[in-house]
Design a protein around this motif. Sequence first.
Motif, PDB file in Angstrom:
ATOM      1  N   TYR A  85      -6.893   6.667   1.274  1.00  0.00           N
ATOM      2  CA  TYR A  85      -5.668   6.485   2.208  1.00  0.00           C
ATOM      3  C   TYR A  85      -4.762   7.577   1.359  1.00  0.00           C
ATOM      4  CZ  TYR A  85      -7.584   1.954   2.921  1.00  0.00           C
ATOM      5  OH  TYR A  85      -8.439   0.616   3.141  1.00  0.00           O
ATOM      6  N   ALA A  86      -4.693   7.652   0.048  1.00  0.00           N
ATOM      7  CA  ALA A  86      -3.932   8.780  -0.723  1.00  0.00           C
ATOM      8  C   ALA A  86      -2.455   8.341  -0.468  1.00  0.00           C
ATOM      9  CB  ALA A  86      -4.336  10.100  -0.262  1.00  0.00           C
ATOM     10  N   LEU A  87      -2.342   7.121  -0.446  1.00  0.00           N
ATOM     11  CA  LEU A  87      -0.783   6.820  -0.669  1.00  0.00           C
ATOM     12  C   LEU A  87      -0.005   7.008  -1.756  1.00  0.00           C
ATOM     13  CD1 LEU A  87      -0.812   3.733   2.111  1.00  0.00           C
ATOM     14  CD2 LEU A  87      -0.416   6.181   2.421  1.00  0.00           C
ATOM     15  N   TYR A  88       1.194   7.216  -1.856  1.00  0.00           N
ATOM     16  CA  TYR A  88       1.944   7.448  -3.190  1.00  0.00           C
ATOM     17  C   TYR A  88       2.318   5.646  -3.535  1.00  0.00           C
ATOM     18  CZ  TYR A  88       2.405  12.164  -2.315  1.00  0.00           C
ATOM     19  OH  TYR A  88       2.021  13.481  -2.169  1.00  0.00           O
ATOM     20  N   PRO A  89       1.813   5.197  -4.618  1.00  0.00           N
ATOM     21  CA  PRO A  89       2.091   3.781  -4.943  1.00  0.00           C
ATOM     22  C   PRO A  89       3.561   3.344  -5.224  1.00  0.00           C
ATOM     23  CG  PRO A  89       1.136   4.901  -6.852  1.00  0.00           C
ATOM     24  CD  PRO A  89       0.862   5.871  -5.636  1.00  0.00           C
ATOM     25  N   HIS A  90       4.369   4.594  -5.766  1.00  0.00           N
ATOM     26  CA  HIS A  90       5.851   4.135  -5.954  1.00  0.00           C
ATOM     27  C   HIS A  90       6.543   4.319  -4.868  1.00  0.00           C
ATOM     28  CE1 HIS A  90       5.317   8.499  -6.213  1.00  0.00           C
ATOM     29  NE2 HIS A  90       6.637   8.421  -6.099  1.00  0.00           N
ATOM     30  N   THR A  92       8.019   3.396  -0.873  1.00  0.00           N
ATOM     31  CA  THR A  92       7.749   2.662   0.323  1.00  0.00           C
ATOM     32  C   THR A  92       7.064   3.134   1.272  1.00  0.00           C
ATOM     33  OG1 THR A  92       9.653   3.432   1.463  1.00  0.00           O
ATOM     34  CG2 THR A  92       9.962   1.766  -0.332  1.00  0.00           C
ATOM     35  N   VAL A  93       6.680   2.239   2.222  1.00  0.00           N
ATOM     36  CA  VAL A  93       5.943   2.791   3.704  1.00  0.00           C
ATOM     37  C   VAL A  93       6.694   3.676   4.364  1.00  0.00           C
ATOM     38  CG1 VAL A  93       5.266   1.965   5.988  1.00  0.00           C
ATOM     39  CG2 VAL A  93       4.772   0.504   3.803  1.00  0.00           C
ATOM     40  N   ALA A  94       8.234   3.524   4.465  1.00  0.00           N
ATOM     41  CA  ALA A  94       8.900   4.604   5.044  1.00  0.00           C
ATOM     42  C   ALA A  94       8.921   5.911   4.343  1.00  0.00           C
ATOM     43  CB  ALA A  94      10.244   4.156   5.245  1.00  0.00           C
ATOM     44  N   GLN A  95       9.095   5.858   3.137  1.00  0.00           N
ATOM     45  CA  GLN A  95       8.701   7.111   2.397  1.00  0.00           C
ATOM     46  C   GLN A  95       7.446   7.847   2.352  1.00  0.00           C
ATOM     47  OE1 GLN A  95      10.208   5.248  -1.392  1.00  0.00           O
ATOM     48  NE2 GLN A  95      12.406   6.042  -1.285  1.00  0.00           N
ATOM     49  N   ASN A  96       6.544   6.974   2.314  1.00  0.00           N
ATOM     50  CA  ASN A  96       5.107   7.524   2.554  1.00  0.00           C
ATOM     51  C   ASN A  96       4.975   8.481   3.945  1.00  0.00           C
ATOM     52  OD1 ASN A  96       2.724   7.259   0.417  1.00  0.00           O
ATOM     53  ND2 ASN A  96       3.872   5.481   0.341  1.00  0.00           N
ATOM     54  N   LYS A 131       5.883  -1.671  -0.669  1.00  0.00           N
ATOM     55  CA  LYS A 131       4.908  -0.689  -1.280  1.00  0.00           C
ATOM     56  C   LYS A 131       3.545  -0.904  -1.044  1.00  0.00           C
ATOM     57  CE  LYS A 131       8.487   1.012  -3.856  1.00  0.00           C
ATOM     58  NZ  LYS A 131       8.369   0.380  -5.291  1.00  0.00           N
ATOM     59  N   PRO A 132       2.670   0.171  -0.950  1.00  0.00           N
ATOM     60  CA  PRO A 132       1.340   0.080  -0.723  1.00  0.00           C
ATOM     61  C   PRO A 132       0.469  -1.118  -1.190  1.00  0.00           C
ATOM     62  CG  PRO A 132       1.970   2.347  -0.999  1.00  0.00           C
ATOM     63  CD  PRO A 132       3.204   1.508  -1.336  1.00  0.00           C
ATOM     64  N   ALA A 133       1.115  -1.471  -2.462  1.00  0.00           N
ATOM     65  CA  ALA A 133       0.111  -2.472  -3.014  1.00  0.00           C
ATOM     66  C   ALA A 133       0.460  -3.870  -2.311  1.00  0.00           C
ATOM     67  CB  ALA A 133       0.607  -2.824  -4.433  1.00  0.00           C
ATOM     68  N   GLY A 138      -6.136  -2.628   6.114  1.00  0.00           N
ATOM     69  CA  GLY A 138      -5.732  -1.886   7.319  1.00  0.00           C
ATOM     70  C   GLY A 138      -4.515  -1.472   7.728  1.00  0.00           C
ATOM     71  N   GLN A 139      -3.505  -2.201   6.935  1.00  0.00           N
ATOM     72  CA  GLN A 139      -2.157  -1.506   6.935  1.00  0.00           C
ATOM     73  C   GLN A 139      -1.988  -0.199   6.522  1.00  0.00           C
ATOM     74  OE1 GLN A 139      -0.226  -5.109   5.294  1.00  0.00           O
ATOM     75  NE2 GLN A 139       0.144  -6.004   7.520  1.00  0.00           N
ATOM     76  N   ARG A 140      -2.644  -0.260   5.119  1.00  0.00           N
ATOM     77  CA  ARG A 140      -2.465   0.951   4.442  1.00  0.00           C
ATOM     78  C   ARG A 140      -3.113   2.173   5.028  1.00  0.00           C
ATOM     79  NH1 ARG A 140      -4.935  -1.135  -1.484  1.00  0.00           N
ATOM     80  NH2 ARG A 140      -3.599  -2.864  -1.614  1.00  0.00           N
ATOM     81  N   GLN A 141      -4.321   1.835   5.818  1.00  0.00           N
ATOM     82  CA  GLN A 141      -4.988   2.840   6.785  1.00  0.00           C
ATOM     83  C   GLN A 141      -3.778   3.201   7.836  1.00  0.00           C
ATOM     84  OE1 GLN A 141      -6.677   5.684   6.991  1.00  0.00           O
ATOM     85  NE2 GLN A 141      -8.181   4.578   6.425  1.00  0.00           N
ATOM     86  N   ARG A 142      -2.902   2.415   8.256  1.00  0.00           N
ATOM     87  CA  ARG A 142      -1.941   2.669   9.379  1.00  0.00           C
ATOM     88  C   ARG A 142      -1.115   3.560   8.928  1.00  0.00           C
ATOM     89  NH1 ARG A 142      -0.709  -2.486  12.489  1.00  0.00           N
ATOM     90  NH2 ARG A 142      -1.817  -3.651  10.877  1.00  0.00           N
ATOM     91  N   VAL A 143      -0.553   3.216   7.589  1.00  0.00           N
ATOM     92  CA  VAL A 143       0.477   4.258   6.949  1.00  0.00           C
ATOM     93  C   VAL A 143      -0.011   5.534   6.799  1.00  0.00           C
ATOM     94  CG1 VAL A 143       1.756   4.568   4.789  1.00  0.00           C
ATOM     95  CG2 VAL A 143       1.455   2.186   5.696  1.00  0.00           C
ATOM     96  N   ALA A 144      -1.399   5.670   6.432  1.00  0.00           N
ATOM     97  CA  ALA A 144      -1.908   7.076   6.328  1.00  0.00           C
ATOM     98  C   ALA A 144      -1.973   7.823   7.597  1.00  0.00           C
ATOM     99  CB  ALA A 144      -3.456   6.882   5.685  1.00  0.00           C
ATOM    100  N   MET A 145      -2.185   7.056   8.872  1.00  0.00           N
ATOM    101  CA  MET A 145      -2.121   7.501  10.208  1.00  0.00           C
ATOM    102  C   MET A 145      -0.786   8.078  10.565  1.00  0.00           C
ATOM    103  SD  MET A 145      -4.841   5.511  12.341  1.00  0.00           S
ATOM    104  CE  MET A 145      -4.506   6.634  13.765  1.00  0.00           C
ATOM    105  N   GLY A 146       0.025   7.024   9.978  1.00  0.00           N
ATOM    106  CA  GLY A 146       1.876   7.399  10.379  1.00  0.00           C
ATOM    107  C   GLY A 146       2.211   8.673   9.702  1.00  0.00           C
ATOM    108  N   ARG A 147       1.630   9.007   8.506  1.00  0.00           N
ATOM    109  CA  ARG A 147       1.833  10.095   7.805  1.00  0.00           C
ATOM    110  C   ARG A 147       1.400  11.422   8.492  1.00  0.00           C
ATOM    111  NH1 ARG A 147       0.017   9.866   1.944  1.00  0.00           N
ATOM    112  NH2 ARG A 147      -2.008   9.836   3.083  1.00  0.00           N
TER     113      ARG A 147
END
Length: 400
Positions: A85-90, A92-96, A131-133, A138-147
């Motif tokens: 997913y390579a999300l930034y843990p610090h 928020t979803v919106a910021q990612n 935050k990603p944690a 599935g939600q994290r993968q959707r955030v990665a797709m959102g990016r």
Amino acid sequence: MATLKLSGVTKRYPNGFEAVTDLDLDVADGEFMVLVGPSGCGKTTALRMVAGLEDITDGTIEVGGRVVNDLSPRDRDMAMVFQNYALYPHMTVAQNIGFSLSLQKMPKAELRTKVEEAARVLGLTDHLDRKPAQLSGGQRQRVAMGRAIVRSPAAFLMDEPLSNLDAKLRVHMRAEVSRIQRRLAVATLYVTHDQVEAMTMGDRVAVMRSGRLLQCGRPQEVYNSPASLFVAAFIGSPAMNLYQGEMDQQGATVQLGHQRLDLPAALLDERVNGPYRGRAVVVGIRPEHLADAAEASGDGGNRRLEGTVDLVEELGSEKLVHFHIDAARLSTTDALLASEDEEPETLEAGEIGSATATAGVARVSADSHIAADQRVVFTVDTERLHLFDPETGSTLRSAQ
């Protein structure tokens, strides 16, 4: 929106190894193209060359009619979704989701609008401040797709994005990814080793092996008319039953052990050259083309196979019957490379083993009374048989 076009694309490393050889592939505007094949077949390398993360040795890559060989990844207008997913843990979803847009100094109001639209499409509106944690896989993968979505790219590149999810969530996310891609109508190149994923998601499926494209077509076309033994063995779950057989001199029947199957005229006219008559062939039968003879009407003629049942899997809506017959066991390198539990290194190309029993699987009605350790008779849908050259692995077709 744009199209992708790969022409003669080759990747050769300094040690001489070719990961991809002369790859030709067109992805239409809005099309979902799936690259599928076993590990090491070159599919991810091909994707990375399209993205600009790998240099091309030969060939050209076009996006929307523009050759992008010499462009950097950021100038190719493509968005990539990785297995990680390579999300930034610090953040928020919106910021990612909006991170790439913030780097472009997009006005805050416009950035917020784009992030909210992407979140609405992905069903993440209620999670924008988390935050990603705090999210599920599935939600994290959707955030990665959102990016990726928020950039409105010319094309999407996806490298096994669902492989880290559990089985149930993968099934759900397959539908989600397909729904989102169709809504956005962006050319998409999707890489997976999972043939079920490829068949259920792709508008077209491109099967690769050892750096080469073997067949490309609509999922049902590839399934019903495999161009080679490898494609036939790789595509399908449960896998196609593959037997060593021998055609008679007239080409009217094929011998499987001590049993014989009639070959319909339509099959011969379409697929079998004269030189194969009286010779060894590989016979392929899909599990669903075997039925419990006790439930069939008529005598079946030479359309029956008798075997011994080893195991019956009760799946509720159907049964999978594992059985063996007295035909030689197929052990071609092509078939072995399509199986995760065989070791192809011990065989030479085209070699066929000589074991006396061949394991097979039949997909029968849930009402069938077949049980383990029984002798059983199956009727065979001989109109759907597949015949292959045991030396080359190619499907048999009549001369043009």
